[in-house]
Design a protein around this motif. Sequence first.
Motif, mmCIF file in Angstrom:
data_model
loop_
_atom_site.group_PDB
_atom_site.id
_atom_site.type_symbol
_atom_site.label_atom_id
_atom_site.label_comp_id
_atom_site.label_asym_id
_atom_site.label_seq_id
_atom_site.Cartn_x
_atom_site.Cartn_y
_atom_site.Cartn_z
ATOM 1 N N VAL A 266 0.828 -1.212 0.000
ATOM 2 C CA VAL A 266 0.000 0.000 0.000
ATOM 3 C C VAL A 266 0.859 1.258 0.000
ATOM 4 C CG1 VAL A 266 -1.749 1.299 1.274
ATOM 5 C CG2 VAL A 266 -1.897 -1.193 1.144
ATOM 6 N N LEU A 267 1.893 1.285 0.840
ATOM 7 C CA LEU A 267 2.780 2.432 0.916
ATOM 8 C C LEU A 267 4.096 1.983 1.532
ATOM 9 C CD1 LEU A 267 1.584 4.793 3.795
ATOM 10 C CD2 LEU A 267 1.125 2.367 3.680
ATOM 11 N N PRO A 268 5.190 2.723 1.327
ATOM 12 C CA PRO A 268 6.484 2.279 1.850
ATOM 13 C C PRO A 268 6.582 2.444 3.357
ATOM 14 C CG PRO A 268 6.701 4.392 0.730
ATOM 15 C CD PRO A 268 5.304 3.922 0.473
ATOM 16 N N VAL A 269 6.830 1.335 4.028
ATOM 17 C CA VAL A 269 7.061 1.313 5.471
ATOM 18 C C VAL A 269 8.176 0.314 5.724
ATOM 19 C CG1 VAL A 269 6.073 1.005 7.761
ATOM 20 C CG2 VAL A 269 4.584 1.631 5.856
ATOM 21 N N ALA A 270 9.129 0.665 6.545
ATOM 22 C CA ALA A 270 10.206 -0.239 6.935
ATOM 23 C C ALA A 270 10.474 -0.011 8.416
ATOM 24 C CB ALA A 270 11.457 0.004 6.094
ATOM 25 N N ALA A 271 11.390 -0.786 8.984
ATOM 26 C CA ALA A 271 11.622 -0.641 10.422
ATOM 27 C C ALA A 271 12.948 -1.273 10.820
ATOM 28 C CB ALA A 271 10.483 -1.274 11.226
#
Length: 408
Positions: A266-271
């Motif tokens: 859906v959208l760029p997310v990292a951690a």
Amino acid sequence: MIANPSLSTASPAEHLAAAATHGAPTHDPLPVVIASARGAWVTDVEGRRYLDLLAGSPATAFGHRHPRPVAEARAQLNRLTVTSRAVHHEHFGALCAALAALCGMEMALPVTGGEEAVRAAVAAARAWGHRVKGVPAGRTRVVVAAGNVPVDGGVFAGTGAESGAHPPGFTVVPYGDLAAVAAALAADAGETVAVLLEPVGGAAGVRVPPPGYLPGVRELTRECGVLFLADERWSGLGRTGATFACEHEHVVPDLYVLGTALGGGVLPVAAVVSSAAVLGALRPGEHRPASGGGPLACAVALEVLAMLREGEPQRRARERGEQLHHELAGLAADGAVTGVRGRGLWAEVDLGPAVGGGREVAERLLRHGVLVRGGPGPALRLAPPLVISARDLGWALEQLRAELMVAR
């Protein structure tokens, strides 16, 4: 050229010309213009459908427009999308807690993209090395595997090993070479604070390390009192059939780098996820994501973590991965490919000399309705979305077989 960029009636050639003329040449995409997608399938601007075996590298590991993260995004869009990190919002703490629980850790730092996550991991390791281990500031070193990830200012760690020069603050060793890791730690024992590598290589091609490599690195880092940073951007979150690729070797690192699969397509997310001792060593301003961990991103990532806790993505990766590797082994037996590497629903095949280069074969497969990544060199990378059906995967592999046999 597209006369009015707001119109969607332009031809593929016009779209490609506009991209070539006005887009910076940072990528070399296949000559296909996607207009819509769902699940494992995409449709171009002329209505042609393609089965996507690219998986967004790895942003669409859970497929396109997966209904669960999309539903969470829609609901959150009506509430709150972006906030400043100068205030809290209702999903931030929940996501950090969920990430920590998934990884068996204590703290998390959500960021926007995978490369930012790597930089955050390195920043945390250096802060820990200085404040906990006592290495003077500015002298901390990190051991990285060649062909690994871009670190600090966009320097590619792999480039240094190939040219004979090392990026500042890094020691580069060959991937999969345990003796080289041991030598690097022995040479800079007083200043090295971490070893950073991919449990299964993805940045420079799919590479499965030799048996015993990951446990050996884990033991060496413990003995030397340095951190083991596992870059699971490509291999993590279900891709290899386990939540993390480290699990296949029964290894628990000190820190996980998680990639954009966390955004559910859906959208760029990292951690970055680690212990309180490591991430707690950071101070305000030392690594402050510009927009990471916003309400919309956190809401979507929480749903992805819920899916992973249920175990369905990992199960599908195991089952479809067995199918993928069985079919690819048949191609190797027929001589169409000379080698196959990978784990779970993820593989790279080396093409025979008569077949052509990877990019060339990838472009030919467009005529069959299949999207794959070609190159570098005579190789193809296959990373189907974890939601792909057995029927669709079987069909795609039939197209691959047909193209390779004709070319041979």
